[in-house]
Write an enzyme that holds these catalytic residues in place. Structure first.
Site, PDB file in Angstrom:
ATOM      1  N   SER A  55       6.997  -4.893  -3.148  1.00  0.00           N
ATOM      2  CA  SER A  55       5.664  -3.593  -2.968  1.00  0.00           C
ATOM      3  C   SER A  55       5.183  -3.768  -2.051  1.00  0.00           C
ATOM      4  O   SER A  55       4.203  -2.090  -1.771  1.00  0.00           O
ATOM      5  CB  SER A  55       6.193  -2.761  -4.710  1.00  0.00           C
ATOM      6  OG  SER A  55       4.869  -3.667  -5.132  1.00  0.00           O
ATOM      7  N   GLY A  93       9.607  -4.303  -5.718  1.00  0.00           N
ATOM      8  CA  GLY A  93      10.374  -4.661  -7.664  1.00  0.00           C
ATOM      9  C   GLY A  93      11.297  -5.944  -7.154  1.00  0.00           C
ATOM     10  O   GLY A  93      11.493  -6.991  -7.868  1.00  0.00           O
ATOM     11  N   ASN A 121       5.748 -10.558  -9.365  1.00  0.00           N
ATOM     12  CA  ASN A 121       6.525  -8.824  -9.941  1.00  0.00           C
ATOM     13  C   ASN A 121       7.093 -10.335 -11.145  1.00  0.00           C
ATOM     14  O   ASN A 121       6.988 -10.350 -12.245  1.00  0.00           O
ATOM     15  CB  ASN A 121       7.969  -8.907  -9.252  1.00  0.00           C
ATOM     16  CG  ASN A 121       7.355  -7.929  -8.734  1.00  0.00           C
ATOM     17  OD1 ASN A 121       6.717  -6.877  -9.243  1.00  0.00           O
ATOM     18  ND2 ASN A 121       8.351  -7.175  -7.493  1.00  0.00           N
ATOM     19  N   ASP A 204      -1.928   3.335 -10.894  1.00  0.00           N
ATOM     20  CA  ASP A 204      -1.540   2.025 -11.681  1.00  0.00           C
ATOM     21  C   ASP A 204      -1.765   0.864 -11.681  1.00  0.00           C
ATOM     22  O   ASP A 204      -1.576  -0.003 -11.993  1.00  0.00           O
ATOM     23  CB  ASP A 204       0.277   2.181 -10.855  1.00  0.00           C
ATOM     24  CG  ASP A 204       0.124   1.359  -9.662  1.00  0.00           C
ATOM     25  OD1 ASP A 204      -0.569   0.894  -9.040  1.00  0.00           O
ATOM     26  OD2 ASP A 204       0.935   1.713  -9.048  1.00  0.00           O
ATOM     27  N   HIS A 207      -1.056  -1.843  -7.263  1.00  0.00           N
ATOM     28  CA  HIS A 207      -0.200  -0.761  -6.041  1.00  0.00           C
ATOM     29  C   HIS A 207      -1.706  -0.485  -5.059  1.00  0.00           C
ATOM     30  O   HIS A 207      -2.487   0.582  -5.448  1.00  0.00           O
ATOM     31  CB  HIS A 207       0.960   0.087  -5.636  1.00  0.00           C
ATOM     32  CG  HIS A 207       1.739  -0.650  -6.388  1.00  0.00           C
ATOM     33  ND1 HIS A 207       2.061  -0.283  -7.473  1.00  0.00           N
ATOM     34  CD2 HIS A 207       3.121  -1.938  -5.979  1.00  0.00           C
ATOM     35  CE1 HIS A 207       3.395  -1.256  -7.819  1.00  0.00           C
ATOM     36  NE2 HIS A 207       4.126  -2.543  -6.521  1.00  0.00           N
TER      37      HIS A 207
END
Length: 228
Positions: A55, A93, A121, A204, A207
């Site tokens: 991402s 992801g 991730n 979040d 990012h």
């Protein structure tokens, strides 16, 4: 009789002039064609930089994905007149395992520089560091096997010590170990100057914002500019 000779002479002169004119037109047309061919060469012969990641590469959360660091690198390249095109192969992801499964399809197209940005991730999910390392190496091996002259770049990643300090330390070390083993270009920490900075990240906290991606682009550019 004299008039006949004059007429013939005039006809021969006309033929010579016409042939000369046609020859000149042909030469001009060939020159024009050559110019057009030269003008088209740079576009058709552009080298390719592939950013293969998750991402972060894909520009998750941005209104305009071209404002992610890969797109900003393309703008920098264009501003400098360099003959490269950027392909953003980021998938939100994505884990290193997923990337290892996906890379075969991507390698159907030629590439000259390969920037690998994966592993974040894995760290957030607590995947064993040995597994992450194995997958990253497998991806690099596949790229090198298909395009042995391609230049390889690895974007380093770090994670908070949520999973324990030992895990975080081992995770961080993986990137330097792989870079050394493969003699490739390492971006020590892709999120340098952005990670942990709330104003440079989306709500979040993971990012980057557009401003954050500008810093990421600089982090990347410092390491790849000499490869171009």
């Amino acid at each position: 009789m004299m008039n006949r000779f004059v007429f013939i002479a005039q006809m021969l002169l006309s033929v010579v002039l016409l042939a000369s004119c046609n020859s000149e037109k042909k030469e001009n047309a060939e020159q024009t064609g050559s110019v057009k061919a030269v003008a088209k060469t740079p576009a058709s012969a552009k080298k390719t930089i592939v950013f293969f990641g998750n991402s972060l590469t894909a520009g998750y959360g941005l209104d305009d994905p071209s404002q992610a660091f890969a797109g900003l690198i393309q703008k920098r390249i264009d501003s400098l007149g360099l003959n490269y095109k950027v392909i953003n192969a980021g998938v939100s992801g994505e884990t290193t395992s997923g990337g290892n499964s996906r890379i075969d399809w991507l390698l159907k197209q030629p590439l000259d520089i390969f920037v690998l940005e994966l592993g974040g991730n894995d760290g957030l999910r607590g995947i064993p560091v040995s597994e992450t390392k194995k997958n990253l190496q497998a991806i690099l091996d596949k790229v090198h096997a298909k395009y042995p002259d391609a230049k390889l770049v690895l974007a380093g990643m770090q994670i908070p010590p949520n999973m324990g300090q030992k895990y975080a330390s081992e995770f961080k070390a993986v990137y330097a170990e792989i870079a050394k083993a493969n003699n490739l270009t390492l971006i020590p920490f892709l999120l340098e100057g952005v990670g942990g900075e709330s104003k440079l990240n989306l709500p979040d906290g993971i990012h980057p914002t557009e401003e954050g991606h500008k810093i990421l682009a600089e982090n990347v550019w410092l390491r790849i500019k000499d490869l171009l």
